[in-house]
Structures are given as C-alpha cells and as structure tokens.
Design a protein around this motif. Structure first.
Motif, mmCIF file in Angstrom:
data_model
loop_
_atom_site.group_PDB
_atom_site.id
_atom_site.type_symbol
_atom_site.label_atom_id
_atom_site.label_comp_id
_atom_site.label_asym_id
_atom_site.label_seq_id
_atom_site.Cartn_x
_atom_site.Cartn_y
_atom_site.Cartn_z
ATOM 1 N N PRO A 44 29.894 11.864 -1.913
ATOM 2 C CA PRO A 44 29.744 12.973 -2.869
ATOM 3 C C PRO A 44 30.368 14.286 -2.389
ATOM 4 C CG PRO A 44 27.629 11.904 -2.474
ATOM 5 C CD PRO A 44 28.614 11.270 -1.545
ATOM 6 N N TYR A 45 30.242 14.593 -1.102
ATOM 7 C CA TYR A 45 30.824 15.837 -0.580
ATOM 8 C C TYR A 45 32.345 15.812 -0.670
ATOM 9 C CZ TYR A 45 32.119 19.574 2.612
ATOM 10 O OH TYR A 45 32.690 20.690 3.159
ATOM 11 N N VAL A 46 32.942 14.676 -0.306
ATOM 12 C CA VAL A 46 34.402 14.547 -0.353
ATOM 13 C C VAL A 46 34.893 14.601 -1.800
ATOM 14 C CG1 VAL A 46 36.358 13.034 0.183
ATOM 15 C CG2 VAL A 46 34.464 13.265 1.814
ATOM 16 N N ALA A 49 34.715 18.246 -2.922
ATOM 17 C CA ALA A 49 35.772 19.050 -2.305
ATOM 18 C C ALA A 49 37.140 18.701 -2.887
ATOM 19 C CB ALA A 49 35.769 18.849 -0.793
ATOM 20 N N ALA A 50 37.408 17.419 -3.085
ATOM 21 C CA ALA A 50 38.698 17.002 -3.641
ATOM 22 C C ALA A 50 38.850 17.483 -5.082
ATOM 23 C CB ALA A 50 38.836 15.481 -3.579
ATOM 24 N N THR A 51 37.778 17.380 -5.855
ATOM 25 C CA THR A 51 37.818 17.851 -7.249
ATOM 26 C C THR A 51 38.078 19.348 -7.294
ATOM 27 O OG1 THR A 51 36.308 16.098 -7.938
ATOM 28 C CG2 THR A 51 36.520 17.999 -9.406
ATOM 29 N N LYS A 52 37.386 20.106 -6.452
ATOM 30 C CA LYS A 52 37.574 21.556 -6.402
ATOM 31 C C LYS A 52 39.030 21.900 -6.077
ATOM 32 C CE LYS A 52 35.868 25.655 -3.998
ATOM 33 N NZ LYS A 52 34.977 26.139 -2.941
ATOM 34 N N GLN A 53 39.619 21.188 -5.093
ATOM 35 C CA GLN A 53 41.011 21.453 -4.718
ATOM 36 C C GLN A 53 41.958 21.049 -5.844
ATOM 37 O OE1 GLN A 53 42.452 23.122 -2.187
ATOM 38 N NE2 GLN A 53 44.344 22.787 -3.298
ATOM 39 N N MET A 54 41.733 19.892 -6.471
ATOM 40 C CA MET A 54 42.625 19.437 -7.533
ATOM 41 C C MET A 54 42.552 20.326 -8.770
ATOM 42 S SD MET A 54 42.729 15.304 -7.208
ATOM 43 C CE MET A 54 41.003 15.002 -6.895
#
Length: 116
Positions: A44-46, A49-54
């Motif tokens: 869930p953390y990854v 974080a990936a969604t936020k960056q994308m």
C-alpha cells in the motif's frame, strides 16, 4: 532468443500480493526472483507513493527533476562516503550494462566471467 524461465511447464502468473504470486488456477508461489524482496507486491505504501508521483510526472530518469536530486541525497546520506554517486537507470539490464561499462573503463579490461 528470449527464454521463458519454466520452458517445460511455463507458469502463467496473473496477480501477486506480498511475497507471493498466483497463477491462473489460484496456485500460490513464493516469489524469490522478482524485485520484491524488500516490500513485496502490491504494498500500500509503494502504491500510494507511485500514484502520487505519476499524478505529478510519469517519466523515466532521462529528464531533470528535483525529486531525483532529493532522493539521491537521502540515499547517499545512508551510505559510506565512498558511495556518494548515484546512477539512476530504468532496469536491471541497464544497471548491469552500466556496471560493466564502468568496470571496463576503470580497469581497462574487457573480459567478463558470468554464470548462466
């Protein structure tokens, strides 16, 4: 020229969670070869974080961005001073290629010993 890992009885992996992968029949396999050793699949953390960056920018490291510099600074702060340079690449293949090129440049040799 590309081989499937399990040529005699190939696996069709459809999903993964944590340290496990699941085939089309729901059979569970411990994932010992993919890049999940630290956090597993679908962490869930990854994902967050990936969604936020994308949502901000979805590209590889060929373009300059402050996040790359900030990450490099945070990463090198955890390492010995001799390991103060970061190279960001897109894959394990690129990392291996870069490591070979750096080693060849440093030592001046072209020979490589590897395991198949």
């Amino acid at each position: 020229s590309c081989k499937v890992f399990f040529a005699k009885d190939p696996l069709k992996i459809e999903r993964a969670q944590g340290q496990y992968m699941f085939d089309e029949k729901g059979e569970k396999y411990l994932d010992c070869i993919n890049n999940v050793a630290h956090v597993g699949h679908s962490h869930p953390y990854v994902i967050k974080a990936a969604t936020k960056q994308m949502e901000l920018l979805n590209t590889n490291s060929r373009f300059l961005h402050d996040n790359l510099v900030q990450y490099a600074q945070r990463l090198t702060a955890t390492l010995p001073e001799k390991l103060s340079v970061c190279y960001f690449v897109n894959s394990g293949s690129e990392a291996n290629d870069l490591a070979l090129r750096l080693a060849r440049r440093y030592h001046g040799h072209q020979d490589v010993i590897t395991l198949e």
